[in-house]
Design a protein around this motif. Structure first.
Motif, PDB file in Angstrom:
ATOM      1  N   MET A 170     -36.006 -10.477   9.928  1.00  0.00           N
ATOM      2  CA  MET A 170     -37.030  -9.775  10.658  1.00  0.00           C
ATOM      3  C   MET A 170     -37.737  -8.790   9.737  1.00  0.00           C
ATOM      4  SD  MET A 170     -36.130  -8.529  14.417  1.00  0.00           S
ATOM      5  CE  MET A 170     -34.821  -9.326  15.257  1.00  0.00           C
ATOM      6  N   VAL A 171     -39.054  -8.780   9.834  1.00  0.00           N
ATOM      7  CA  VAL A 171     -39.857  -7.878   9.023  1.00  0.00           C
ATOM      8  C   VAL A 171     -40.768  -7.080   9.955  1.00  0.00           C
ATOM      9  CG1 VAL A 171     -41.626  -7.728   7.235  1.00  0.00           C
ATOM     10  CG2 VAL A 171     -39.846  -9.481   7.087  1.00  0.00           C
ATOM     11  N   TYR A 172     -40.706  -5.771   9.817  1.00  0.00           N
ATOM     12  CA  TYR A 172     -41.613  -4.910  10.571  1.00  0.00           C
ATOM     13  C   TYR A 172     -42.945  -4.909   9.835  1.00  0.00           C
ATOM     14  CZ  TYR A 172     -37.960  -3.217  13.659  1.00  0.00           C
ATOM     15  OH  TYR A 172     -36.982  -3.136  14.615  1.00  0.00           O
ATOM     16  N   GLU A 173     -43.966  -5.472  10.466  1.00  0.00           N
ATOM     17  CA  GLU A 173     -45.283  -5.586   9.842  1.00  0.00           C
ATOM     18  C   GLU A 173     -46.068  -4.284   9.932  1.00  0.00           C
ATOM     19  OE1 GLU A 173     -46.563  -8.148   8.201  1.00  0.00           O
ATOM     20  OE2 GLU A 173     -45.011  -9.627   8.618  1.00  0.00           O
ATOM     21  N   THR A 174     -46.073  -3.673  11.100  1.00  0.00           N
ATOM     22  CA  THR A 174     -46.838  -2.441  11.296  1.00  0.00           C
ATOM     23  C   THR A 174     -46.285  -1.676  12.487  1.00  0.00           C
ATOM     24  OG1 THR A 174     -49.077  -1.559  11.451  1.00  0.00           O
ATOM     25  CG2 THR A 174     -48.589  -3.463  12.794  1.00  0.00           C
ATOM     26  N   ILE A 175     -46.567  -0.380  12.510  1.00  0.00           N
ATOM     27  CA  ILE A 175     -46.077   0.488  13.581  1.00  0.00           C
ATOM     28  C   ILE A 175     -47.220   1.385  14.039  1.00  0.00           C
ATOM     29  CG2 ILE A 175     -44.459   2.331  14.189  1.00  0.00           C
ATOM     30  CD1 ILE A 175     -42.580   1.172  12.026  1.00  0.00           C
ATOM     31  N   PHE A 176     -47.389   1.477  15.354  1.00  0.00           N
ATOM     32  CA  PHE A 176     -48.383   2.365  15.956  1.00  0.00           C
ATOM     33  C   PHE A 176     -47.654   3.332  16.883  1.00  0.00           C
ATOM     34  CE2 PHE A 176     -50.638  -1.640  15.250  1.00  0.00           C
ATOM     35  CZ  PHE A 176     -51.728  -1.203  14.512  1.00  0.00           C
ATOM     36  N   THR A 177     -48.202   4.530  17.032  1.00  0.00           N
ATOM     37  CA  THR A 177     -47.638   5.526  17.938  1.00  0.00           C
ATOM     38  C   THR A 177     -48.754   6.086  18.795  1.00  0.00           C
ATOM     39  OG1 THR A 177     -45.968   6.118  16.311  1.00  0.00           O
ATOM     40  CG2 THR A 177     -46.306   7.667  18.095  1.00  0.00           C
ATOM     41  N   ALA A 178     -48.438   6.335  20.069  1.00  0.00           N
ATOM     42  CA  ALA A 178     -49.422   6.905  20.996  1.00  0.00           C
ATOM     43  C   ALA A 178     -48.767   7.998  21.820  1.00  0.00           C
ATOM     44  CB  ALA A 178     -49.951   5.816  21.922  1.00  0.00           C
ATOM     45  N   LYS A 179     -49.566   8.962  22.199  1.00  0.00           N
ATOM     46  CA  LYS A 179     -49.119  10.018  23.111  1.00  0.00           C
ATOM     47  C   LYS A 179     -49.287   9.489  24.534  1.00  0.00           C
ATOM     48  CE  LYS A 179     -48.446  13.904  22.090  1.00  0.00           C
ATOM     49  NZ  LYS A 179     -47.174  14.491  21.700  1.00  0.00           N
ATOM     50  N   ASP A 180     -48.259   9.648  25.362  1.00  0.00           N
ATOM     51  CA  ASP A 180     -48.348   9.227  26.758  1.00  0.00           C
ATOM     52  C   ASP A 180     -49.525   9.956  27.411  1.00  0.00           C
ATOM     53  OD1 ASP A 180     -47.343   7.980  29.252  1.00  0.00           O
ATOM     54  OD2 ASP A 180     -47.034  10.069  29.804  1.00  0.00           O
ATOM     55  N   VAL A 181     -50.409   9.221  28.056  1.00  0.00           N
ATOM     56  CA  VAL A 181     -51.617   9.827  28.614  1.00  0.00           C
ATOM     57  C   VAL A 181     -51.413  10.460  29.982  1.00  0.00           C
ATOM     58  CG1 VAL A 181     -53.235   8.425  27.300  1.00  0.00           C
ATOM     59  CG2 VAL A 181     -52.413   7.605  29.503  1.00  0.00           C
ATOM     60  N   SER A 182     -50.387  10.051  30.705  1.00  0.00           N
ATOM     61  CA  SER A 182     -50.220  10.582  32.063  1.00  0.00           C
ATOM     62  C   SER A 182     -49.708  12.017  32.060  1.00  0.00           C
ATOM     63  CB  SER A 182     -49.300   9.691  32.888  1.00  0.00           C
ATOM     64  OG  SER A 182     -48.014   9.649  32.320  1.00  0.00           O
ATOM     65  N   ASP A 183     -48.770  12.338  31.179  1.00  0.00           N
ATOM     66  CA  ASP A 183     -48.296  13.725  31.131  1.00  0.00           C
ATOM     67  C   ASP A 183     -48.223  14.296  29.715  1.00  0.00           C
ATOM     68  OD1 ASP A 183     -45.954  12.599  30.110  1.00  0.00           O
ATOM     69  OD2 ASP A 183     -44.887  12.768  31.989  1.00  0.00           O
ATOM     70  N   GLY A 184     -48.321  13.439  28.698  1.00  0.00           N
ATOM     71  CA  GLY A 184     -48.397  13.903  27.318  1.00  0.00           C
ATOM     72  C   GLY A 184     -47.135  14.537  26.770  1.00  0.00           C
ATOM     73  N   ASN A 185     -46.021  14.355  27.463  1.00  0.00           N
ATOM     74  CA  ASN A 185     -44.785  14.989  27.022  1.00  0.00           C
ATOM     75  C   ASN A 185     -43.996  14.156  26.020  1.00  0.00           C
ATOM     76  OD1 ASN A 185     -45.168  17.292  28.545  1.00  0.00           O
ATOM     77  ND2 ASN A 185     -44.157  16.417  30.331  1.00  0.00           N
ATOM     78  N   PHE A 186     -44.404  12.921  25.771  1.00  0.00           N
ATOM     79  CA  PHE A 186     -43.645  12.091  24.839  1.00  0.00           C
ATOM     80  C   PHE A 186     -44.553  11.089  24.149  1.00  0.00           C
ATOM     81  CE2 PHE A 186     -43.161  10.470  29.159  1.00  0.00           C
ATOM     82  CZ  PHE A 186     -43.631   9.171  29.034  1.00  0.00           C
ATOM     83  N   ASP A 187     -44.071  10.563  23.029  1.00  0.00           N
ATOM     84  CA  ASP A 187     -44.789   9.544  22.271  1.00  0.00           C
ATOM     85  C   ASP A 187     -44.191   8.175  22.559  1.00  0.00           C
ATOM     86  OD1 ASP A 187     -46.329  11.495  21.071  1.00  0.00           O
ATOM     87  OD2 ASP A 187     -45.066  11.611  19.285  1.00  0.00           O
ATOM     88  N   ILE A 188     -45.033   7.151  22.433  1.00  0.00           N
ATOM     89  CA  ILE A 188     -44.597   5.769  22.588  1.00  0.00           C
ATOM     90  C   ILE A 188     -44.857   5.062  21.256  1.00  0.00           C
ATOM     91  CG2 ILE A 188     -44.868   3.624  23.880  1.00  0.00           C
ATOM     92  CD1 ILE A 188     -46.149   5.360  26.132  1.00  0.00           C
ATOM     93  N   THR A 189     -43.885   4.307  20.769  1.00  0.00           N
ATOM     94  CA  THR A 189     -44.005   3.589  19.507  1.00  0.00           C
ATOM     95  C   THR A 189     -44.072   2.089  19.779  1.00  0.00           C
ATOM     96  OG1 THR A 189     -42.818   5.312  18.327  1.00  0.00           O
ATOM     97  CG2 THR A 189     -42.887   3.146  17.278  1.00  0.00           C
TER      98      THR A 189
END
Length: 81
Positions: free
Chosen positions: A1-20
């Protein structure tokens, strides 16, 4: 398995956590692994042999929309790679 790329976003509903979102290549089959940072739960969705660019574009779009991991499998099945 090879990780090609990673994106991160801030949760838009409450902004208390990030999603990867990770694009994974396993013998020319692609997956998107997603998780809420700090959580031990991971969701993995199979994309098939859609190609690296299509997998990366989808993961980028999911990150832009801050889609929660639990919904990604439904979205992918609706797209029918």
């Amino acid at each position: 398995m090879v990780y090609e790329t990673i994106f991160t976003a801030k949760d838009v509903s409450d902004g208390n956590f990030d999603i990867t979102y990770c694009v994974i290549n396993d013998k020319n089959s692609y997956f998107i692994e997603s998780y809420i940072c700090g959580s031990d739960k991971h969701e993995s969705s199979f994309l098939g042999s859609c190609g690296k660019e299509k997998a990366k574009n989808l993961a980028h779009t999911l990150a832009e929309k801050a889609v929660r991991p639990i919904h990604i499998e439904d979205i992918i099945s609706d797209l029918r790679f």
